[in-house]
Design a protein around this motif. Structure first.
Motif, PDB file in Angstrom:
ATOM      1  N   ALA A   1      -7.597  18.646  -2.537  1.00 24.53           N
ATOM      2  CA  ALA A   1      -7.504  17.692  -3.649  1.00 24.53           C
ATOM      3  C   ALA A   1      -6.378  16.694  -3.388  1.00 24.53           C
ATOM      4  CB  ALA A   1      -7.262  18.437  -4.962  1.00 24.53           C
ATOM      5  N   ILE A   2      -5.275  17.174  -2.820  1.00 20.62           N
ATOM      6  CA  ILE A   2      -4.153  16.289  -2.484  1.00 20.62           C
ATOM      7  C   ILE A   2      -4.575  15.280  -1.423  1.00 20.62           C
ATOM      8  CG2 ILE A   2      -1.858  16.237  -1.419  1.00 20.62           C
ATOM      9  CD1 ILE A   2      -1.373  19.002  -2.741  1.00 20.62           C
ATOM     10  N   VAL A   3      -5.272  15.762  -0.394  1.00 18.82           N
ATOM     11  CA  VAL A   3      -5.724  14.874   0.683  1.00 18.82           C
ATOM     12  C   VAL A   3      -6.657  13.796   0.131  1.00 18.82           C
ATOM     13  CG1 VAL A   3      -7.134  14.746   2.772  1.00 18.82           C
ATOM     14  CG2 VAL A   3      -5.421  16.545   2.536  1.00 18.82           C
ATOM     15  N   PHE A   4      -7.561  14.180  -0.743  1.00 19.60           N
ATOM     16  CA  PHE A   4      -8.465  13.189  -1.345  1.00 19.60           C
ATOM     17  C   PHE A   4      -7.680  12.052  -1.985  1.00 19.60           C
ATOM     18  CE2 PHE A   4     -10.343  11.931  -5.503  1.00 19.60           C
ATOM     19  CZ  PHE A   4     -11.339  11.084  -5.016  1.00 19.60           C
ATOM     20  N   LEU A   5      -6.681  12.392  -2.773  1.00 21.92           N
ATOM     21  CA  LEU A   5      -5.902  11.363  -3.466  1.00 21.92           C
ATOM     22  C   LEU A   5      -5.042  10.541  -2.523  1.00 21.92           C
ATOM     23  CD1 LEU A   5      -4.856  13.351  -6.661  1.00 21.92           C
ATOM     24  CD2 LEU A   5      -6.553  11.518  -6.500  1.00 21.92           C
ATOM     25  N   ALA A   6      -4.777  11.077  -1.341  1.00 16.46           N
ATOM     26  CA  ALA A   6      -3.958  10.350  -0.363  1.00 16.46           C
ATOM     27  C   ALA A   6      -4.770   9.349   0.446  1.00 16.46           C
ATOM     28  CB  ALA A   6      -3.280  11.333   0.586  1.00 16.46           C
ATOM     29  N   THR A   7      -6.084   9.487   0.457  1.00 15.97           N
ATOM     30  CA  THR A   7      -6.923   8.660   1.320  1.00 15.97           C
ATOM     31  C   THR A   7      -7.593   7.527   0.539  1.00 15.97           C
ATOM     32  OG1 THR A   7      -8.941   9.951   0.955  1.00 15.97           O
ATOM     33  CG2 THR A   7      -7.445  10.699   2.706  1.00 15.97           C
ATOM     34  N   ASP A   8      -8.218   6.625   1.288  1.00 16.57           N
ATOM     35  CA  ASP A   8      -8.922   5.510   0.661  1.00 16.57           C
ATOM     36  C   ASP A   8     -10.169   5.954  -0.090  1.00 16.57           C
ATOM     37  OD1 ASP A   8      -7.070   3.672   1.477  1.00 16.57           O
ATOM     38  OD2 ASP A   8      -8.179   3.046   3.256  1.00 16.57           O
ATOM     39  N   ALA A   9     -10.562   7.212   0.067  1.00 17.51           N
ATOM     40  CA  ALA A   9     -11.676   7.725  -0.736  1.00 17.51           C
ATOM     41  C   ALA A   9     -11.341   7.664  -2.221  1.00 17.51           C
ATOM     42  CB  ALA A   9     -12.011   9.158  -0.326  1.00 17.51           C
ATOM     43  N   ALA A  10     -10.039   7.664  -2.532  1.00 17.26           N
ATOM     44  CA  ALA A  10      -9.580   7.576  -3.919  1.00 17.26           C
ATOM     45  C   ALA A  10      -8.993   6.192  -4.216  1.00 17.26           C
ATOM     46  CB  ALA A  10      -8.536   8.655  -4.190  1.00 17.26           C
ATOM     47  N   SER A  11      -9.547   5.158  -3.575  1.00 22.49           N
ATOM     48  CA  SER A  11      -8.964   3.813  -3.662  1.00 22.49           C
ATOM     49  C   SER A  11      -8.935   3.237  -5.076  1.00 22.49           C
ATOM     50  CB  SER A  11      -9.720   2.855  -2.734  1.00 22.49           C
ATOM     51  OG  SER A  11     -11.097   2.794  -3.090  1.00 22.49           O
ATOM     52  N   PHE A  12      -9.811   3.715  -5.963  1.00 22.58           N
ATOM     53  CA  PHE A  12      -9.855   3.181  -7.326  1.00 22.58           C
ATOM     54  C   PHE A  12      -9.316   4.193  -8.337  1.00 22.58           C
ATOM     55  CE2 PHE A  12     -12.163   1.040 -10.963  1.00 22.58           C
ATOM     56  CZ  PHE A  12     -11.526  -0.180 -10.817  1.00 22.58           C
ATOM     57  N   VAL A  13      -8.534   5.152  -7.856  1.00 24.19           N
ATOM     58  CA  VAL A  13      -7.979   6.193  -8.721  1.00 24.19           C
ATOM     59  C   VAL A  13      -6.487   5.947  -8.886  1.00 24.19           C
ATOM     60  CG1 VAL A  13      -7.705   8.663  -9.089  1.00 24.19           C
ATOM     61  CG2 VAL A  13      -9.714   7.809  -7.867  1.00 24.19           C
ATOM     62  N   HIS A  14      -6.073   5.656 -10.099  1.00 25.88           N
ATOM     63  CA  HIS A  14      -4.667   5.402 -10.423  1.00 25.88           C
ATOM     64  C   HIS A  14      -4.298   6.176 -11.686  1.00 25.88           C
ATOM     65  CE1 HIS A  14      -3.798   1.724  -7.883  1.00 25.88           C
ATOM     66  NE2 HIS A  14      -5.126   1.713  -7.862  1.00 25.88           N
TER      67      HIS A  14
ATOM     68  N   HIS B   1       0.843  -1.201   0.000  1.00 23.62           N
ATOM     69  CA  HIS B   1       0.000   0.000   0.000  1.00 23.62           C
ATOM     70  C   HIS B   1       0.876   1.248   0.000  1.00 23.62           C
ATOM     71  CE1 HIS B   1       0.811   1.176   4.202  1.00 23.62           C
ATOM     72  NE2 HIS B   1       0.883  -0.121   4.422  1.00 23.62           N
ATOM     73  N   GLY B   2       0.294   2.343  -0.454  1.00 24.70           N
ATOM     74  CA  GLY B   2       0.980   3.626  -0.468  1.00 24.70           C
ATOM     75  C   GLY B   2       0.292   4.566  -1.428  1.00 24.70           C
ATOM     76  N   ALA B   3       0.541   5.850  -1.258  1.00 19.30           N
ATOM     77  CA  ALA B   3      -0.039   6.854  -2.150  1.00 19.30           C
ATOM     78  C   ALA B   3       1.020   7.897  -2.469  1.00 19.30           C
ATOM     79  CB  ALA B   3      -1.255   7.510  -1.505  1.00 19.30           C
ATOM     80  N   ILE B   4       1.150   8.202  -3.737  1.00 23.39           N
ATOM     81  CA  ILE B   4       2.074   9.235  -4.208  1.00 23.39           C
ATOM     82  C   ILE B   4       1.255  10.261  -4.973  1.00 23.39           C
ATOM     83  CG2 ILE B   4       4.044   9.733  -5.717  1.00 23.39           C
ATOM     84  CD1 ILE B   4       4.968   6.807  -5.158  1.00 23.39           C
ATOM     85  N   ILE B   5       1.409  11.519  -4.599  1.00 23.65           N
ATOM     86  CA  ILE B   5       0.680  12.601  -5.260  1.00 23.65           C
ATOM     87  C   ILE B   5       1.688  13.624  -5.763  1.00 23.65           C
ATOM     88  CG2 ILE B   5      -1.078  14.389  -5.070  1.00 23.65           C
ATOM     89  CD1 ILE B   5      -0.990  11.702  -2.403  1.00 23.65           C
ATOM     90  N   ASN B   6       1.682  13.848  -7.058  1.00 23.86           N
ATOM     91  CA  ASN B   6       2.557  14.838  -7.669  1.00 23.86           C
ATOM     92  C   ASN B   6       1.778  16.118  -7.948  1.00 23.86           C
ATOM     93  OD1 ASN B   6       4.764  12.955  -7.878  1.00 23.86           O
ATOM     94  ND2 ASN B   6       3.698  12.022  -9.609  1.00 23.86           N
ATOM     95  N   VAL B   7       2.383  17.244  -7.651  1.00 23.82           N
ATOM     96  CA  VAL B   7       1.744  18.532  -7.921  1.00 23.82           C
ATOM     97  C   VAL B   7       2.295  19.071  -9.230  1.00 23.82           C
ATOM     98  CG1 VAL B   7       1.334  20.871  -7.084  1.00 23.82           C
ATOM     99  CG2 VAL B   7       1.418  18.964  -5.465  1.00 23.82           C
ATOM    100  N   THR B   8       1.430  19.206 -10.222  1.00 23.02           N
ATOM    101  CA  THR B   8       1.857  19.668 -11.543  1.00 23.02           C
ATOM    102  C   THR B   8       1.372  21.107 -11.747  1.00 23.02           C
ATOM    103  OG1 THR B   8      -0.077  18.710 -12.680  1.00 23.02           O
ATOM    104  CG2 THR B   8       1.867  17.297 -12.387  1.00 23.02           C
ATOM    105  N   THR B   9       0.797  21.417 -12.878  1.00 23.44           N
ATOM    106  CA  THR B   9       0.298  22.762 -13.173  1.00 23.44           C
ATOM    107  C   THR B   9      -0.569  22.718 -14.409  1.00 23.44           C
ATOM    108  OG1 THR B   9       0.895  25.017 -13.833  1.00 23.44           O
ATOM    109  CG2 THR B   9       2.386  23.274 -14.500  1.00 23.44           C
ATOM    110  N   MET B  10      -1.497  23.657 -14.492  1.00 23.96           N
ATOM    111  CA  MET B  10      -2.352  23.697 -15.675  1.00 23.96           C
ATOM    112  C   MET B  10      -1.544  24.017 -16.931  1.00 23.96           C
ATOM    113  SD  MET B  10      -4.500  27.254 -15.293  1.00 23.96           S
ATOM    114  CE  MET B  10      -3.750  28.852 -15.647  1.00 23.96           C
ATOM    115  N   VAL B  11      -0.400  24.723 -16.802  1.00 22.31           N
ATOM    116  CA  VAL B  11       0.366  25.068 -17.999  1.00 22.31           C
ATOM    117  C   VAL B  11       1.235  23.917 -18.475  1.00 22.31           C
ATOM    118  CG1 VAL B  11       0.320  27.543 -17.593  1.00 22.31           C
ATOM    119  CG2 VAL B  11       2.214  26.202 -16.686  1.00 22.31           C
ATOM    120  N   ALA B  12       1.059  22.732 -17.869  1.00 21.23           N
ATOM    121  CA  ALA B  12       1.636  21.518 -18.444  1.00 21.23           C
ATOM    122  C   ALA B  12       0.744  20.980 -19.556  1.00 21.23           C
ATOM    123  CB  ALA B  12       1.817  20.454 -17.364  1.00 21.23           C
TER     124      ALA B  12
END
Length: 249
Positions: free
Chosen positions: A223-236, A136-147
């Motif tokens: 938004a970062i917290v959402f992706l870090a939690t099990d609420a986003a368990s099916f988001v890859h 288990h683990g969660a990695i969240i990268n912060v990008t930008t809209m100008v990408a």
């Protein structure tokens, strides 16, 4: 307040200011023990104090993310401070010089790629295999809209974050089968210490989106917290736009 991250350790780069600091505070509020890395001890300690005063737990780790050695050193220190594990990695540290391509120097290019691309790359290389071994683990990268689109004067910054978008998807494919979710948040114009120098230009950039205003760092942090939690368990491998709707126009 949910404490669904109790027992986890989160390493948040860029946690001494802006979006990274807001993310560190928000993750700590959900129960995560947060490791706050940085070059500036005073600013790092200030984030740690803010977390502790709010009832959370955190430690500062002196770090300067410039190469593979420094990234691996930080990963080892964070693992030590986290009691032997890092469960959440937020790659929020970044530098964003704006200006004409012709004015960019070799040093500019090297520093942007070192902080925005190489540091996340080596941190993931150091931490994701251990997450995968634990399942288990969660990695969240912060990008930008100008990408996602061309903007004059933002080519170097946008290109570095576009690389991080691709890495997000590649890492999701590499580590997802072992239980490690890798995703990204793509902020729009956000009012932080780092963007203060933009002045009215920040508001003008934000006006192009439906929200019509810059974000506060805390809005991106959610938004970062959402992706870090099990609420986003099916988001890859997803890139979550937190850009005030700029993606729609």
């Amino acid at each position: 307040m949910d404490t669904d991250l109790a027992g986890t350790t989160a390493l948040v780069t860029g946690a001494t200011s802006g979006i990274g600091r807001a993310a560190a505070l928000a993750l700590a509020a959900r129960g995560a023990h947060v490791v706050v890395p940085g070059r500036d001890t005073a600013r790092g300690d200030a984030t740690v104090v803010a977390i502790r005063e709010a009832g959370g737990t955190a430690d500062f780790a002196a770090a300067e993310l410039t190469d593979a050695i420094s990234a691996h050193r930080l990963a080892a220190r964070a693992t030590e401070l986290g009691g032997g594990h890092v469960d959440i990695l937020v790659n929020s540290a970044g530098i964003f010089p704006f200006g004409p391509t012709a004015d960019s120097t070799q040093a500019d290019v090297d520093s942007v790629l070192a902080v925005n691309v190489a540091a996340p790359y080596f941190l993931v290389g150091a931490l994701a295999p251990e997450m995968a071994a634990r399942g288990h683990g969660a990695i969240i990268n912060v990008t930008t809209m100008v990408a996602e689109f061309g903007a004059a004067g933002m080519g170097l910054y946008g290109a570095s974050k576009a690389a991080l978008v691709l890495l997000t998807k590649s890492w999701a494919a590499e580590y997802g089968p072992a239980g490690v979710r890798v995703n990204a948040v793509s902020p729009g114009p956000t009012r932080t210490e780092g963007t203060a120098a933009m002045g009215e230009a920040l508001d003008q950039l934000a006006a192009a989106g439906p929200a019509g205003r810059p974000a506060q760092p805390e809005e991106i942090a959610q938004a970062i917290v959402f992706l870090a939690t099990d609420a986003a368990s099916f988001v890859h491998g997803a890139v979550l736009p937190a850009d005030g709707g700029r993606i729609a126009v």
